[in-house]
Write a protein that holds these residues in place. Sequence first.
Motif, PDB file in Angstrom:
ATOM      1  N   ASP A 231       0.819  -1.220   0.000  1.00  0.00           N
ATOM      2  CA  ASP A 231       0.000   0.000   0.000  1.00  0.00           C
ATOM      3  C   ASP A 231       0.852   1.269   0.000  1.00  0.00           C
ATOM      4  O   ASP A 231       0.349   2.359  -0.279  1.00  0.00           O
ATOM      5  CB  ASP A 231      -1.004   0.008   1.157  1.00  0.00           C
ATOM      6  N   SER A 232       2.166   1.141   0.267  1.00  0.00           N
ATOM      7  CA  SER A 232       3.051   2.313   0.187  1.00  0.00           C
ATOM      8  C   SER A 232       3.116   2.870  -1.228  1.00  0.00           C
ATOM      9  O   SER A 232       3.414   4.051  -1.429  1.00  0.00           O
ATOM     10  CB  SER A 232       4.457   1.957   0.684  1.00  0.00           C
ATOM     11  N   ALA A 235       0.520   5.692  -1.516  1.00  0.00           N
ATOM     12  CA  ALA A 235       0.525   6.602  -0.364  1.00  0.00           C
ATOM     13  C   ALA A 235      -0.105   7.957  -0.680  1.00  0.00           C
ATOM     14  O   ALA A 235      -0.536   8.669   0.227  1.00  0.00           O
ATOM     15  CB  ALA A 235       1.950   6.792   0.141  1.00  0.00           C
ATOM     16  N   ARG A 237      -2.879   8.343  -2.288  1.00  0.00           N
ATOM     17  CA  ARG A 237      -4.344   8.229  -2.258  1.00  0.00           C
ATOM     18  C   ARG A 237      -4.822   8.211  -0.815  1.00  0.00           C
ATOM     19  O   ARG A 237      -4.161   7.643   0.057  1.00  0.00           O
ATOM     20  CB  ARG A 237      -4.810   6.930  -2.931  1.00  0.00           C
ATOM     21  N   MET A 239      -6.965   7.130   2.550  1.00  0.00           N
ATOM     22  CA  MET A 239      -7.311   5.830   3.116  1.00  0.00           C
ATOM     23  C   MET A 239      -8.828   5.751   3.359  1.00  0.00           C
ATOM     24  O   MET A 239      -9.449   6.730   3.761  1.00  0.00           O
ATOM     25  CB  MET A 239      -6.553   5.664   4.442  1.00  0.00           C
ATOM     26  N   LEU A 241     -11.373   3.165   5.417  1.00  0.00           N
ATOM     27  CA  LEU A 241     -11.489   2.008   6.306  1.00  0.00           C
ATOM     28  C   LEU A 241     -12.940   1.525   6.328  1.00  0.00           C
ATOM     29  O   LEU A 241     -13.853   2.302   6.640  1.00  0.00           O
ATOM     30  CB  LEU A 241     -11.045   2.403   7.717  1.00  0.00           C
ATOM     31  N   TYR A 268      -9.077   5.487  -3.767  1.00  0.00           N
ATOM     32  CA  TYR A 268      -8.814   5.290  -2.340  1.00  0.00           C
ATOM     33  C   TYR A 268      -8.061   3.989  -2.096  1.00  0.00           C
ATOM     34  O   TYR A 268      -8.221   3.019  -2.836  1.00  0.00           O
ATOM     35  CB  TYR A 268     -10.132   5.231  -1.549  1.00  0.00           C
ATOM     36  N   ARG A 269      -7.245   4.009  -1.023  1.00  0.00           N
ATOM     37  CA  ARG A 269      -6.697   2.766  -0.473  1.00  0.00           C
ATOM     38  C   ARG A 269      -7.753   2.218   0.480  1.00  0.00           C
ATOM     39  O   ARG A 269      -8.119   2.885   1.452  1.00  0.00           O
ATOM     40  CB  ARG A 269      -5.413   3.036   0.313  1.00  0.00           C
ATOM     41  N   TYR A 271      -9.201  -0.521   3.209  1.00  0.00           N
ATOM     42  CA  TYR A 271      -8.746  -1.457   4.245  1.00  0.00           C
ATOM     43  C   TYR A 271      -9.934  -2.139   4.897  1.00  0.00           C
ATOM     44  O   TYR A 271     -11.006  -1.557   5.027  1.00  0.00           O
ATOM     45  CB  TYR A 271      -7.935  -0.711   5.317  1.00  0.00           C
ATOM     46  N   ARG A 275      -7.835  -3.534   9.408  1.00  0.00           N
ATOM     47  CA  ARG A 275      -6.846  -2.667   8.773  1.00  0.00           C
ATOM     48  C   ARG A 275      -5.903  -3.397   7.808  1.00  0.00           C
ATOM     49  O   ARG A 275      -4.824  -2.920   7.508  1.00  0.00           O
ATOM     50  CB  ARG A 275      -6.038  -1.888   9.829  1.00  0.00           C
ATOM     51  N   PHE A 277      -4.811  -4.169   4.172  1.00  0.00           N
ATOM     52  CA  PHE A 277      -4.988  -3.497   2.874  1.00  0.00           C
ATOM     53  C   PHE A 277      -5.656  -4.476   1.915  1.00  0.00           C
ATOM     54  O   PHE A 277      -5.162  -5.583   1.684  1.00  0.00           O
ATOM     55  CB  PHE A 277      -3.634  -3.054   2.326  1.00  0.00           C
TER      56      PHE A 277
END
Length: 297
Positions: A231-232, A235, A237, A239, A241, A268-269, A271, A275, A277
Amino acid sequence: MPNGVIIIDKPQEWTSMDICAKLRGIFHEKRIGHGGTLDPMATGVLPVFVGRATRAVEFATEGKKEYIAGLKLGVITNTQDTTGQVLEQRPVQVDRAALEGALAPFRGDILQIPPMYSAIKRDGKKLYELARAGKEVERHPRPVTIYGLEVLEEAPAGFHREADTWYLRVRCSKGTYVRTLCHDIGQALGCGGAMSALRRTEAAGYTLDQAVTLEELQAAPDPAALLHPVDSCFADRPMLLLKSPQAEKKVRNGVALTLPEAPGDGEYRVYGVDREFLALSRVEGNKLTTIKSFFEV
């Protein structure tokens, strides 16, 4: 199995594929890919994706890149860099002010004619294969963007100060040939020019500060501990959840999800509730759809 991104400080004379082959042995993993080719003469940032992280390669190659390049004036070669055959040598009478003035037209959106010594294909053959056979074909100009182009005060660490050589910091889009940029700047100055050295300082959002050498990787007790999480790569974008196991299950099944609140359109990332990814996804209104998933099946 290892999953993640390792940032290699690529040494000279190695191809990007040589690095991938070496890392397959180090990580005992067949799924390995790199995020943007570097010529053998170039050094610096080469993001390499391991395991399921290889699904992110296509996104890594799209981003901006930054380089430090040596521009040797007064020489024109067939490869547009100093490893090639010298075609012409000309006297040089260029000071810093003249060079600075010549750079202005190369900033922003420009057109580049790709060099013959490149991996672009024409009728199923790579251009460098045709060039080695003594053939030259017409190449159409391609749009690229030069976001930043500046002359450095002195030779950076690791670069040798040479006569009639200047050092440039170049920030550019995907598809930019820095050696073509050096060649074209030399043409604009009237004395010709070729790239004498190249070091990539940033790619896919990763920088030299995060890079390790092959020697450091081989000496590491646990090479997998040097991997950055996948997910790095995303970075930049925001997050997102997920709030419920039901929502997470839909994402894991590739089903579009209606969000209780609209966070704003964009990528979006995403999760899970723990949490982990899960995916790179797109939001439109309050609808979430998966672009690419990254969880282990």
